[in-house]
Design an enzyme around this catalytic site. Structure first.
Site, mmCIF file in Angstrom:
data_model
loop_
_atom_site.group_PDB
_atom_site.id
_atom_site.type_symbol
_atom_site.label_atom_id
_atom_site.label_comp_id
_atom_site.label_asym_id
_atom_site.label_seq_id
_atom_site.Cartn_x
_atom_site.Cartn_y
_atom_site.Cartn_z
ATOM 1 N N HIS A 1 0.849 -1.185 0.000
ATOM 2 C CA HIS A 1 0.000 0.000 0.000
ATOM 3 C C HIS A 1 0.888 1.239 0.000
ATOM 4 O O HIS A 1 1.882 1.301 0.724
ATOM 5 C CB HIS A 1 -0.905 -0.014 1.235
ATOM 6 N N ASN A 2 0.556 2.234 -0.838
ATOM 7 C CA ASN A 2 1.378 3.439 -0.949
ATOM 8 C C ASN A 2 2.854 3.077 -1.141
ATOM 9 O O ASN A 2 3.746 3.576 -0.437
ATOM 10 C CB ASN A 2 1.215 4.333 0.284
ATOM 11 N N GLU B 1 1.086 -0.457 -5.493
ATOM 12 C CA GLU B 1 0.113 0.603 -5.715
ATOM 13 C C GLU B 1 0.763 1.790 -6.412
ATOM 14 O O GLU B 1 1.884 2.186 -6.086
ATOM 15 C CB GLU B 1 -0.488 1.061 -4.384
ATOM 16 N N ASP C 1 -0.485 5.600 -7.331
ATOM 17 C CA ASP C 1 -1.500 6.659 -7.260
ATOM 18 C C ASP C 1 -1.151 7.750 -8.275
ATOM 19 O O ASP C 1 -0.129 8.427 -8.137
ATOM 20 C CB ASP C 1 -1.551 7.264 -5.859
ATOM 21 N N HIS D 1 0.909 10.865 -2.967
ATOM 22 C CA HIS D 1 -0.223 10.648 -2.072
ATOM 23 C C HIS D 1 -1.004 11.954 -2.028
ATOM 24 O O HIS D 1 -0.524 12.951 -1.480
ATOM 25 C CB HIS D 1 0.261 10.240 -0.676
ATOM 26 N N GLU E 1 -4.495 3.760 -8.932
ATOM 27 C CA GLU E 1 -5.571 4.630 -8.458
ATOM 28 C C GLU E 1 -5.523 5.889 -9.321
ATOM 29 O O GLU E 1 -4.589 6.675 -9.248
ATOM 30 C CB GLU E 1 -5.378 4.962 -6.990
#
Length: 462
Positions: free
Chosen positions: A326-327, A356, A358, A371, A405
């Site tokens: 995650h991240n 991930e 983003d 983020h 994302e």
């Protein structure tokens, strides 16, 4: 998904190849230069760099330098090194791309659990080559050792370093007050009476009231004795300070629930873990050897067969737990930390199969990874994809899933699609196997070497 993850520096073939290319004389020359010290520029994000004298310590266990402020970490242990890369390949070097740095004078040392980078620039190519060769040799030597020997070497280096740091006046001895201060620093909460008693028992030479390094080693062993293991040994040894072959065999059968414990197997344990030659000749194991054995991988509850792929990998992809991140791009917290492409390299080589990404609109039509709605730094999407492409399948051939994302505008989404196709090429799996008409997902086995895209629109973004 299960697979064996082998760091390149732990490959015995790498060790043999390395020693073939570099004679012992050449390596020792590198060690001498590194221990004498080399003035190098330590690059940092947003600055021109700091000139520091870097050197390898006498025990060849740490890289050290003089910091600009006391709070700055000024050493890196050799055991914490992950890899050494040549040229300006790291994220920090990319930020200094506009400068006139000679790539032959640049190298990066990756270290620590979060693969931090130490980015260095030498005054000439020979100095860089000397440090790269020396560090790789030290890394190969440590990773090639038996795990027990490696832990013992690391422990001995730490104990020597601890002794030297506790010796405030540098006279080569520790008095009782220095011992008290050291134990407070190590968070060891023992009654002063008990500490003084062990100090007096260890202080056996003519210099009464102080401990030499050898005496300090004895003191530390007294202090760190595992009471539970000592009582266990006493229970099976009829209150002796050692276990015979038969007594150790009984302990293994009753406490460890081991079957087929042969005298030959017990003799191997004593020969490998017992440190006293006298005990080895007698065929017994003392408390130190017994403690080393009980804390070694030999007594791990983990099934060693699971270091290799041991499951059916031909089932549909949804039948497996998948190691996910995650991240992935963040080096620290989710509010203020840096984003680095290096993190993708680290997690992919550590076994992660789903990362991930983003994506947000960036300047000049270039999508960025960050983020959102925080103060974390940004990195170009293109750089992230290039890093994933380079490191995805070094240690693991099973498919990599990009969890994208998407916060981008249509224009920059098209740029994302362009980079995915251009950089991944044939690795990008664009088959129709995941369409709505499909009854089952492909298997990990059939997707080896492939990269899958798992995209979703942003919840709070455009």
């Amino acid at each position: 998904m299960s697979s064996r993850l082998v760091n390149r520096k732990g490959d015995p073939q790498y060790r043999r190849h390395f020693l073939t290319d570099n004679s012992t004389f050449h390596v020792e020359r590198c060690m001498g230069v590194m221990q004498s010290g080399t003035q190098m520029v330590k690059l940092k994000a947003g600055s021109k760099g700091l000139v520091r004298l870097f050197y390898l310590d006498d025990h060849r266990s740490c890289i050290r330098w003089r910091p600009s402020r006391k709070s700055e970490k000024a050493k890196i242990t050799i055991d914490s090194l992950y890899k050494v890369t040549e040229g300006g390949q790291s994220d920090i070097f990319h930020r200094h791309a506009d400068s006139s740095l000679d790539p032959t004078c640049c190298f990066t040392v990756y270290h620590g659990n979060h693969m931090e980078s130490l980015d260095l620039v030498t005054t000439n190519a020979e100095e860089a080559r000397t440090w790269i060769t020396g560090l790789r040799y030290l890394m190969a030597g440590i990773s090639d050792e038996d795990s027990l020997a490696k832990r013992q070497r690391t422990h001995d280096q730490w104990l020597k370093q601890t002794f030297e740091e506790a010796d405030k006046n540098g006279d080569g001895f520790l008095n009782i007050e220095e011992i008290y201060q050291l134990l407070h620093k190590l968070n060891v909460n023992l009654p002063r009476r008990k500490v003084k008693q062990m100090f007096q028992e260890a202080d056996t030479d003519d210099q009464q009231g102080t401990l030499t390094y050898e005496e300090f080693s004895v003191f530390y062993k007294m202090m760190s004795l595992r009471r539970d293991l000592f009582l266990l040994m006493m229970a099976y040894s009829d209150r002796k300070d050692h276990l015979t072959t038969e007594e150790l065999a009984n302990l293994l059968r009753n406490e460890q629930k081991m079957a087929n414990v042969t005298p030959e197997y017990v003799a191997e344990i004593i020969d490998k873990f017992e440190r006293s030659d006298e005990n080895k000749q007698r065929g017994v194991i003392g408390i130190e050897g017994f403690t080393s054995f009980m804390r070694s991988p030999t007594c791990d509850i983990f099934n060693p067969l699971h270091h290799e792929v041991n499951q059916d990998m031909d089932q549909p992809l949804c039948n497996y737990f998948i190691a996910s991140s995650h991240n992935t791009y963040l080096t620290g917290d989710q509010l203020l930390s840096h984003s680095k492409t290096d993190m993708y390299a680290w997690v992919l080589q550590s076994g992660c199969r789903c990362v991930e990404v983003d994506c947000w609109d960036g300047p000049d039509g270039e999508p960025m990874v960050q983020h959102g709605y925080t103060l974390t730094s940004k990195i170009p999407f293109k750089s992230v994809i290039a890093t994933i492409n380079k490191y995805a399948f070094i240690n693991n051939q099973y498919p990599v899933i990009l969890s994208i994302e998407n916060h981008c505008s249509i224009q920059q989404q098209k740029k994302i699609a362009q980079y995915l196709r251009e950089i991944f090429g044939d690795k990008l799996d664009v088959r129709d196997a995941l369409s709505r008409d499909s009854k089952t997902l492909p298997s990990p086995q059939s997707l080896q070497g492939k990269i899958l895209i798992k995209g979703r629109p942003a919840v709070n973004g455009p």
